[in-house]
Write an enzyme that holds these catalytic residues in place. Structure first.
Site, PDB file in Angstrom:
ATOM      1  N   CYS A 234       0.828  -1.207   0.000  1.00 48.13           N
ATOM      2  CA  CYS A 234       0.000   0.000   0.000  1.00 48.13           C
ATOM      3  C   CYS A 234       0.865   1.260   0.000  1.00 48.13           C
ATOM      4  O   CYS A 234       0.504   2.264  -0.614  1.00 48.13           O
ATOM      5  CB  CYS A 234      -0.964  -0.017   1.184  1.00 48.13           C
ATOM      6  SG  CYS A 234      -2.147  -1.374   1.077  1.00 48.13           S
ATOM      7  N   THR A 235       2.006   1.192   0.667  1.00 48.60           N
ATOM      8  CA  THR A 235       2.930   2.328   0.656  1.00 48.60           C
ATOM      9  C   THR A 235       3.479   2.526  -0.743  1.00 48.60           C
ATOM     10  O   THR A 235       3.521   3.659  -1.248  1.00 48.60           O
ATOM     11  CB  THR A 235       4.066   2.112   1.678  1.00 48.60           C
ATOM     12  OG1 THR A 235       3.480   2.018   2.976  1.00 48.60           O
ATOM     13  CG2 THR A 235       5.068   3.251   1.636  1.00 48.60           C
TER      14      THR A 235
END
Length: 157
Positions: free
Chosen positions: A47-48
């Site tokens: 997600c980062t």
């Protein structure tokens, strides 16, 4: 679970709290194309990577007429830390009861390491200026997705 959205469908309306504690609605983006992407959890590696890819592409997306909004089940305070840590300058919205994810068919059955469970399905929906679905992509990969989306939308650097 609702049927997956397809181009031409009306985009489900929503109002959610942002990482800054403000109410953000899809209606706020009326008249502009908006990339609404759903991700499972802030500050996780995939997600980062995805959020940073959107951050790094934000100027060219905006220049081409697209706004970006990220939605996850995370609480507002976690989103605020994530946005600050990664220098994210687009809205991150908290959908703790996953009602918006469900409306966008981005919540449902997942399989991981042989287990089946309900969770957030990494998805991207592009909403046109009139509030209709222009693009709907489900089960996208965190890595390389933004580059593929840019190609699909003909957005160059």
């Amino acid at each position: 679970m609702p049927e997956r959205l397809i181009p031409g469908d009306p985009a489900p309306a929503f109002t959610l709290k942002s990482s800054e504690g403000l109410d953000v609605s899809l209606e706020d983006f009326r008249g502009r194309s908006t990339v609404v992407y759903f991700y499972p959890a802030a500050a996780t590696p995939g997600c980062t990577k995805q959020a940073c890819d959107f951050r790094d592409s934000l100027a060219s997306l905006q220049q081409a007429g697209y706004e970006v909004v990220g939605i996850s089940p995370d609480p507002v305070d976690k989103l605020a830390k994530f946005a600050a840590a990664e220098g994210l300058t687009f809205p991150l919205l908290s959908d703790p009861h996953h009602a918006v994810a469900e409306a966008y068919a981005a919540w449902g059955e997942k399989k991981n390491y042989g287990k089946t469970y309900d969770g957030l399905i990494r998805s991207t929906v592009v909403v046109d200026p009139a509030g209709k679905v222009a693009v709907a992509q489900y089960n996208v990969r965190a890595t390389g997705h933004v580059a593929k989306l840019r190609r699909d939308l003909n957005v160059n650097d």
